[in-house]
Design a protein around this motif. Structure first.
Motif, short mmCIF file in Angstrom:
data_model
loop_
_atom_site.label_atom_id
_atom_site.label_comp_id
_atom_site.label_asym_id
_atom_site.label_seq_id
_atom_site.Cartn_x
_atom_site.Cartn_y
_atom_site.Cartn_z
N ARG A 175 -5.26 4.70 1.92
CA ARG A 175 -4.98 3.27 1.75
C ARG A 175 -4.90 2.55 3.10
NH1 ARG A 175 -1.96 2.44 -3.69
NH2 ARG A 175 -2.45 4.39 -4.74
N GLU A 176 -4.34 3.22 4.10
CA GLU A 176 -4.25 2.60 5.43
C GLU A 176 -5.64 2.48 6.06
OE1 GLU A 176 -1.22 4.52 7.76
OE2 GLU A 176 0.37 3.64 6.55
N HIS A 177 -6.50 3.47 5.86
CA HIS A 177 -7.88 3.36 6.33
C HIS A 177 -8.55 2.14 5.69
CE1 HIS A 177 -8.61 6.84 8.88
NE2 HIS A 177 -7.94 7.60 8.02
N GLU A 178 -8.32 1.94 4.42
CA GLU A 178 -8.90 0.79 3.72
C GLU A 178 -8.38 -0.52 4.29
OE1 GLU A 178 -8.02 1.51 -0.41
OE2 GLU A 178 -9.35 3.28 -0.47
N VAL A 185 4.93 15.64 -0.63
CA VAL A 185 4.81 14.81 0.57
C VAL A 185 3.40 14.91 1.16
CG1 VAL A 185 5.64 16.43 2.35
CG2 VAL A 185 6.02 13.98 2.63
N ASP A 186 2.79 16.09 1.08
CA ASP A 186 1.41 16.22 1.57
C ASP A 186 0.45 15.36 0.76
OD1 ASP A 186 2.14 17.91 3.62
OD2 ASP A 186 1.30 19.73 2.70
N ALA A 187 0.60 15.37 -0.56
CA ALA A 187 -0.28 14.58 -1.42
C ALA A 187 -0.05 13.08 -1.19
CB ALA A 187 -0.05 14.94 -2.88
N ALA A 188 1.21 12.67 -1.10
CA ALA A 188 1.51 11.25 -0.89
C ALA A 188 0.99 10.78 0.47
CB ALA A 188 3.01 11.00 -1.01
N PHE A 189 1.11 11.64 1.49
CA PHE A 189 0.64 11.28 2.82
C PHE A 189 -0.87 11.11 2.84
CE2 PHE A 189 -0.36 12.51 7.33
CZ PHE A 189 0.07 11.32 7.89
N ALA A 190 -1.59 12.00 2.18
CA ALA A 190 -3.05 11.88 2.12
C ALA A 190 -3.44 10.58 1.42
CB ALA A 190 -3.66 13.09 1.40
N ASP A 191 -2.75 10.24 0.35
CA ASP A 191 -3.02 8.99 -0.36
C ASP A 191 -2.70 7.79 0.52
OD1 ASP A 191 -3.65 7.18 -2.36
OD2 ASP A 191 -1.99 7.72 -3.67
N ALA A 204 0.83 -1.20 0.00
CA ALA A 204 0.00 0.00 0.00
C ALA A 204 0.87 1.25 0.00
CB ALA A 204 -0.94 0.00 1.21
N ARG A 205 1.91 1.24 0.81
CA ARG A 205 2.82 2.40 0.87
C ARG A 205 3.51 2.61 -0.47
NH1 ARG A 205 5.83 4.02 5.73
NH2 ARG A 205 4.16 4.34 7.21
N ALA A 206 4.04 1.55 -1.03
CA ALA A 206 4.74 1.67 -2.31
C ALA A 206 3.79 2.21 -3.38
CB ALA A 206 5.31 0.32 -2.73
N GLY A 207 2.55 1.75 -3.37
CA GLY A 207 1.57 2.24 -4.34
C GLY A 207 1.26 3.70 -4.15
#
Length: 167
Positions: A137-140, A127-133, A44-47
């Protein structure tokens, strides 16, 4: 709450219990699942990072700077501590991030020999955009657990990690 159906870890544990009756294989019940979850989290992180043109290590450095708060800068030593890499590795990473325009180096006015690494506007944006994404994914990944179970799981993992890390 209904007991979940047996999973692959249950099958592995059952096989080991059958084959090695002399051993207590109970740790597999927890740690094999943690390991499998870690692999799912890594994917998920890599994605999430790839969606924003980042490698995991790039996100780690940029996120450390972002968490530092305004003016979003840290010494290379502080970055080493937060990302758990060697100073040589950090120098290479900062060089690469600087070439991408995500960070800038500047002299530390408090220590004329020192350098500070500052997150650029572009670095902050990515970094803000990647963190939101990543959070989405972590919520999912956690959707299957009710909120109270998530809090309990976090507490249990905190206790286990503290014990393992010797704190």
């Amino acid at each position: 709450m209904a007991t979940p159906k047996p999973d692959e870890v249950d099958a592995i544990v059952e096989a080991w219990q059958r084959e090695r009756t002399d051993l207590d294989v109970a740790p597999l019940q927890v740690l094999s699942r943690v390991s499998r979850l870690a692999r799912q989290l890594d994917r998920a992180r890599a994605g999430a990072f790839a969606e924003h043109g980042l490698e995991s290590w790039e996100f780690d450095v940029l996120a450390a700077l972002r968490r530092a708060g305004k003016p979003y800068e840290l010494s290379p030593g502080a970055l080493v501590q937060q990302t758990l890499v060697t100073s040589g590795t950090m120098t290479n990473r900062v060089d690469r991030l600087e070439k991408r325009g995500f960070v800038v180096r500047r002299r530390d006015t408090a220590d004329r020999r020192g350098v500070l690494v500052r997150l650029s506007r572009e670095g902050r944006s990515v970094v803000d955009a990647a963190f939101a994404d990543l959070l989405q994914r972590e919520h999912e990944l956690l959707e299957a657990l009710p909120q109270r179970d998530r809090a309990r799981t976090a507490d249990l993992l905190r206790r286990l990690l503290a014990a393992v890390e010797g704190e």
